[in-house]
Design a protein around this motif. Sequence first.
Motif, PDB file in Angstrom:
ATOM      1  N   ARG A  20       0.826  -1.197   0.000  1.00 53.50           N
ATOM      2  CA  ARG A  20       0.000   0.000   0.000  1.00 53.50           C
ATOM      3  C   ARG A  20       0.867   1.257   0.000  1.00 53.50           C
ATOM      4  O   ARG A  20       0.593   2.229  -0.704  1.00 53.50           O
ATOM      5  CB  ARG A  20      -0.928  -0.003   1.209  1.00 53.50           C
ATOM      6  N   THR A  21       1.959   1.230   0.789  1.00 53.70           N
ATOM      7  CA  THR A  21       2.855   2.380   0.826  1.00 53.70           C
ATOM      8  C   THR A  21       3.521   2.598  -0.523  1.00 53.70           C
ATOM      9  O   THR A  21       3.640   3.735  -1.001  1.00 53.70           O
ATOM     10  CB  THR A  21       3.942   2.168   1.908  1.00 53.70           C
ATOM     11  N   GLU A  24       1.001   4.150  -2.861  1.00 53.95           N
ATOM     12  CA  GLU A  24       0.828   5.571  -2.534  1.00 53.95           C
ATOM     13  C   GLU A  24       1.997   6.391  -3.079  1.00 53.95           C
ATOM     14  O   GLU A  24       1.809   7.462  -3.656  1.00 53.95           O
ATOM     15  CB  GLU A  24       0.723   5.730  -1.019  1.00 53.95           C
ATOM     16  N   ALA A  68       4.880  10.086   4.581  1.00 56.15           N
ATOM     17  CA  ALA A  68       3.845   9.085   4.310  1.00 56.15           C
ATOM     18  C   ALA A  68       4.351   7.682   4.587  1.00 56.15           C
ATOM     19  O   ALA A  68       3.597   6.813   5.038  1.00 56.15           O
ATOM     20  CB  ALA A  68       3.383   9.200   2.860  1.00 56.15           C
ATOM     21  N   GLU A  71       4.059   7.040   8.383  1.00 59.32           N
ATOM     22  CA  GLU A  71       2.758   7.151   9.048  1.00 59.32           C
ATOM     23  C   GLU A  71       2.041   5.810   9.094  1.00 59.32           C
ATOM     24  O   GLU A  71       2.089   5.022   8.154  1.00 59.32           O
ATOM     25  CB  GLU A  71       1.872   8.169   8.318  1.00 59.32           C
ATOM     26  N   ARG A  73      -1.273   5.018   8.757  1.00 58.13           N
ATOM     27  CA  ARG A  73      -2.527   5.666   8.409  1.00 58.13           C
ATOM     28  C   ARG A  73      -3.748   4.880   8.865  1.00 58.13           C
ATOM     29  O   ARG A  73      -4.776   5.453   9.204  1.00 58.13           O
ATOM     30  CB  ARG A  73      -2.591   5.887   6.900  1.00 58.13           C
ATOM     31  N   SER A  74      -3.657   3.563   8.808  1.00 54.85           N
ATOM     32  CA  SER A  74      -4.845   2.768   9.091  1.00 54.85           C
ATOM     33  C   SER A  74      -5.305   2.886  10.539  1.00 54.85           C
ATOM     34  O   SER A  74      -6.435   2.536  10.873  1.00 54.85           O
ATOM     35  CB  SER A  74      -4.583   1.297   8.755  1.00 54.85           C
ATOM     36  N   GLY A 116      -8.525   6.163   8.693  1.00 53.69           N
ATOM     37  CA  GLY A 116      -7.341   6.511   7.916  1.00 53.69           C
ATOM     38  C   GLY A 116      -7.262   5.795   6.589  1.00 53.69           C
ATOM     39  O   GLY A 116      -6.861   6.372   5.569  1.00 53.69           O
ATOM     40  N   GLU A 117      -7.656   4.506   6.565  1.00 53.65           N
ATOM     41  CA  GLU A 117      -7.572   3.734   5.324  1.00 53.65           C
ATOM     42  C   GLU A 117      -8.513   4.283   4.264  1.00 53.65           C
ATOM     43  O   GLU A 117      -8.177   4.315   3.078  1.00 53.65           O
ATOM     44  CB  GLU A 117      -7.908   2.264   5.613  1.00 53.65           C
ATOM     45  N   TYR A 120      -7.120   7.764   3.080  1.00 48.77           N
ATOM     46  CA  TYR A 120      -5.951   7.466   2.232  1.00 48.77           C
ATOM     47  C   TYR A 120      -6.390   7.024   0.841  1.00 48.77           C
ATOM     48  O   TYR A 120      -5.937   7.529  -0.185  1.00 48.77           O
ATOM     49  CB  TYR A 120      -5.149   6.375   2.940  1.00 48.77           C
ATOM     50  N   ARG A 123      -8.184   9.865  -1.329  1.00 50.89           N
ATOM     51  CA  ARG A 123      -7.261  10.802  -1.978  1.00 50.89           C
ATOM     52  C   ARG A 123      -6.563  10.139  -3.157  1.00 50.89           C
ATOM     53  O   ARG A 123      -6.392  10.746  -4.225  1.00 50.89           O
ATOM     54  CB  ARG A 123      -6.242  11.317  -0.962  1.00 50.89           C
TER      55      ARG A 123
END
Length: 276
Positions: A20-21, A24, A68, A71, A73-74, A116-117, A120, A123
């Motif tokens: 996922r990172t 992104e 990012a 972080e 995020r989830s 957060g997921e 994320y 966006r």
Amino acid sequence: MTDTDLPPKTSRRQLFEHARTVAEQSDQYALTLESLLAILRSDRLDDRGARTIAIDAAAAALVGLRMATDEQRSAMLEPVVGAFARLQSDLRPLVRFSDLEVQFVEPPATGRALPGEVAYAARAIVRSAVLALVDQGETRRVRIQWDCDGLNLLIGIRDDGDGVLTGHDDSLRPMVERVAALDGEMQVTSTPGWGSNLDIRLPLDPPTAPEPLVDVVPLSLREREVLKLVASGARNREIAGQLGISENTVKFHVSNLLRKAGAQSRAELIVLSAAR
């Protein structure tokens, strides 16, 4: 393959987070490059001004990418207005220095905070959509709207392009995959010569994980043994050799497993057997 050969649940989660990172970062790189090209090609800036702004944009993007990566995020909640503001910030260089006009319709300030997921993914989906529209070359205006009905984040994206987009368009595939991963829905409607509309619904609560197949379907001891070997990737001949039965008997058990699970294929059976 035995149970000890399978990666532990935490390892699979780490692989997912890493993927996922990387996704992104790929989106951010693409957006940064498009923005830099827009700055450098702009007729509104001289060479020195374009270089200065391009350097600032690249430096800011690099800092953002590094942040990012770190972080988690989830585990966070983001106010819907704040998440939308971050989206506007992401798109600002592209909007400022290209011929693309973007209208942002902000969500209500009272909307439910986004996991957060979801923030994320939302966006990333919008960024991918804008880049896909820019690549078409016919789009001059894009309207981006977010709303929240308490259960879902509702995203609307409208353009004034040539109106030929469909849900099967290759440029939309990353969006389709992200929406599906969150158990959401996406509809694409286009009118030739008038543009396209993308309507997306992202649930704010994660889908309930299915129970393991062995817990919800009555299976015999032999069927459980066959299912375990099927899930490990073994073929019928290997299963027959390990269990000391014929290949025809293995096929009979696999057929029963497919019927009991309501699965259409061996791959679907494996997914159901691995549910957690």
